[in-house]
Design a protein around this motif. Sequence first.
Motif, short mmCIF file in Angstrom:
data_model
loop_
_atom_site.label_atom_id
_atom_site.label_comp_id
_atom_site.label_asym_id
_atom_site.label_seq_id
_atom_site.Cartn_x
_atom_site.Cartn_y
_atom_site.Cartn_z
N HIS A 65 -20.36 -17.37 -49.28
CA HIS A 65 -19.45 -18.49 -49.46
C HIS A 65 -19.67 -19.55 -48.37
O HIS A 65 -20.26 -19.25 -47.34
CB HIS A 65 -18.00 -17.98 -49.44
N SER A 66 -19.16 -20.74 -48.63
CA SER A 66 -19.33 -21.79 -47.62
C SER A 66 -18.00 -22.08 -46.94
O SER A 66 -16.93 -21.85 -47.49
CB SER A 66 -19.86 -23.07 -48.26
N LEU A 67 -18.13 -22.60 -45.73
CA LEU A 67 -16.96 -22.98 -44.94
C LEU A 67 -17.24 -24.36 -44.37
O LEU A 67 -18.23 -24.54 -43.63
CB LEU A 67 -16.78 -21.96 -43.82
N THR A 68 -16.41 -25.32 -44.74
CA THR A 68 -16.52 -26.67 -44.16
C THR A 68 -15.51 -26.73 -43.02
O THR A 68 -14.32 -26.47 -43.21
CB THR A 68 -16.23 -27.74 -45.24
N ILE A 69 -16.04 -27.03 -41.85
CA ILE A 69 -15.24 -26.87 -40.62
C ILE A 69 -14.55 -28.18 -40.22
O ILE A 69 -15.19 -29.24 -40.18
CB ILE A 69 -16.18 -26.42 -39.47
N ALA A 70 -13.27 -28.06 -39.87
CA ALA A 70 -12.50 -29.20 -39.34
C ALA A 70 -12.39 -29.04 -37.82
O ALA A 70 -11.88 -28.02 -37.36
CB ALA A 70 -11.10 -29.23 -39.95
N VAL A 71 -12.88 -30.05 -37.10
CA VAL A 71 -12.79 -29.95 -35.63
C VAL A 71 -11.53 -30.60 -35.08
O VAL A 71 -11.25 -30.52 -33.89
CB VAL A 71 -14.04 -30.53 -34.93
N ASP A 126 -7.01 -34.27 -38.12
CA ASP A 126 -7.23 -35.29 -39.16
C ASP A 126 -8.20 -34.76 -40.23
O ASP A 126 -7.97 -34.92 -41.43
CB ASP A 126 -7.79 -36.58 -38.53
N GLU A 127 -9.28 -34.14 -39.76
CA GLU A 127 -10.23 -33.57 -40.72
C GLU A 127 -9.55 -32.45 -41.53
O GLU A 127 -9.75 -32.32 -42.74
CB GLU A 127 -11.45 -33.01 -39.98
N PHE A 128 -8.73 -31.68 -40.84
CA PHE A 128 -8.04 -30.57 -41.50
C PHE A 128 -7.08 -31.10 -42.58
O PHE A 128 -6.93 -30.49 -43.65
CB PHE A 128 -7.29 -29.74 -40.46
N PHE A 141 -12.73 -25.54 -33.22
CA PHE A 141 -12.31 -26.09 -34.52
C PHE A 141 -10.86 -25.71 -34.78
O PHE A 141 -10.33 -24.79 -34.14
CB PHE A 141 -13.23 -25.59 -35.64
N VAL A 142 -10.24 -26.43 -35.72
CA VAL A 142 -8.83 -26.12 -36.02
C VAL A 142 -8.67 -25.38 -37.35
O VAL A 142 -7.62 -24.79 -37.61
CB VAL A 142 -7.95 -27.40 -36.02
N LEU A 180 -20.08 -22.90 -33.17
CA LEU A 180 -20.31 -21.50 -32.79
C LEU A 180 -19.55 -21.15 -31.49
O LEU A 180 -19.23 -19.99 -31.25
CB LEU A 180 -21.81 -21.23 -32.58
N GLY A 181 -19.30 -22.17 -30.66
CA GLY A 181 -18.63 -21.91 -29.38
C GLY A 181 -19.56 -21.27 -28.37
O GLY A 181 -19.12 -20.71 -27.36
#
Length: 380
Positions: free
Chosen positions: A90-96, A99-101, A137-138, A319-320
Motif C-alpha cells: 500500500h502507499s502512504l502519502t506523508i503530511a509534514v 496544513d498538508e494533513f 511528520f504529523v 525516515l527520521g
Amino acid sequence: MIMTTSSRKTVVVVGGGIVGTMHALLAIKAGYSVTHIERDSLPQSSSVRNFGLIWVSGREAGAELEVALRARELWGEIGSEAKIGFRAQHSLTIAVNEDEFAVMHEAANMTDASARGFELLTREEIIARDPALQGSFVGGLLCTQDAAVEPPLLLGGLREFLSQSPDYQWLPNFEVVDFYHDETGNHVTDIQGNKISAQLMAICPGAAHKGFLSEFFEGAALRKVHLQMGATAPFAHPLKYSIADADSMRYYPAFKDLSLHKLGEQSEIAVRNKMQLLMVQRLDGSFTIGDTHDYVEPFNYEIQEEPYVHLKKVMDSILGTPSPAIVRRWDGVYSQSTNSDIYFRREIAPGAVVVTGGGGRGNTISPAMAEKTILDWAKL
Ligand SMILES: Cc1cc2nc3c(=O)[nH]c(=O)nc-3n(C[C@H](O)[C@H](O)[C@H](O)COP(=O)(O)OP(=O)(O)OC[C@H]3O[C@@H](n4cnc5c(N)ncnc54)[C@H](O)[C@@H]3O)c2cc1C
C-alpha cells in the motif's frame, strides 16, 4: 471449447514494453497465437526505468479511476501467476505539517475515498504500523489499492510465463519500419524486408512517435515527458509502504478539487523541476526514488544533481534518519495523452491498432489498456 493450435487466430504485438507485453499476455489467455516483436534485444524504455508502482490513489475520479481499479484487479491475478515481484504494497502519502494533513483529511472524505482504499493515519498510527518511519511528520493518507511490481523482473517474468504457451513467440532485434494492410491481413516489415503477418495487430511503441508511425500519429494529442530517477543502497529496515510526499497531491488529478492552496509554498527546487518524492522499496532493500518532469523537447541529456539533493532531504525527513546513499541515476521518457482521453488508441486498419500514451500511470493501467484491445477484437 479448447482450440487446437492451428485453429487459433494470429496476433502480432509490436513493442516489448509493459503495454505490448500485457497485450501479448491477454491475447494468449484469450486463445490467440501471438508473435511478439521488439526492436532491442531486451526492452530498454520506460517500462524498465519506472518505479514499478501500481498507483490507483492519484487517478482522476470517474472513468480514469474505473480503468485503474480494473487494471489493479488484473494485476492481482497476473501477479499470482507470473514471477514479477507483485505485492499489494500500500502507499502512504506523508503530511509534514497540519496544513498538508488537512488536505489529506479532505481526500479521505472524497466520495470515492473508500473505492480508493483511503484512510487517514495519525503519526502515532503510522509509527505503530511501520516503526521504520520515524521522521518529523504529523500523519498520512493510506491507499490500500496501491501496489508494486519489480521493474527488473517484470517484463522477463511475464515473457517466461508466456513462453509456457506453444502459441507465444518472442521476436527481439526486429525493428519495424513499415506497416501495411491488405486482403490477407496486417503486415509489418523490418529494414531488410523481413515480413511478419497476422490477422490482428497491436502496435505499442511507447514514446517512439516517429518513423513508420508518424502518419498514424498525425494530429494525435500526445507529448513526451522526460523524468530523472535514482536508486539508493539497501536500507536496513523493510518499509511496509511505498511513500509519497504531499507535493504529489499537487499533480495527481484525484486531488484537483481539494484545497491545494493549503499545501503552502513548494520548495524552489521542486518547483523548478516539477518534482514530488515517490519512493518504493525494492526486494533487495534499496529505494527507487524520483521524480522530475520536463515537458519541453529537446530534453536535457545531462542528469542534473539538484533534484537528488532535494529527494535525499525529503527522504531523510520522512525516515527520521539519514537515508542510504544514492548509488544509481537514470532518466526516462514516457508518452502521454494530452487531451481528456485516458490514453491513445487509434485503429489504423481493420484489426490493427496503435496503443500508447498511458503517461505516468502507463504501468498501472497497462492490463486494462490491453484488455480493451482484446475485447474489441472479440467483436470483429
Ligand atoms: C521514470 C519513469 C517512471 C515511471 N513510473 C511509473 C510508475 O511507477 N507507475 C506507472 O504506472 N507508470 C510509470 N511510468 C510510466 C510507465 O513506465 C509508462 O507509461 C509505460 O512503461 C509505457 O509502456 P509502453 O509499453 O507503452 O512503452 P515502452 O516501455 O517505451 O515500450 C515500448 C517498446 O516498443 C519498442 N519499439 C518501439 N518502436 C519499435 C519498432 N519500430 N519496432 C519494434 N519495437 C519497437 C521499444 O523498443 C520499447 O521496448 C513511469 C515512466 C518513467 C519514464
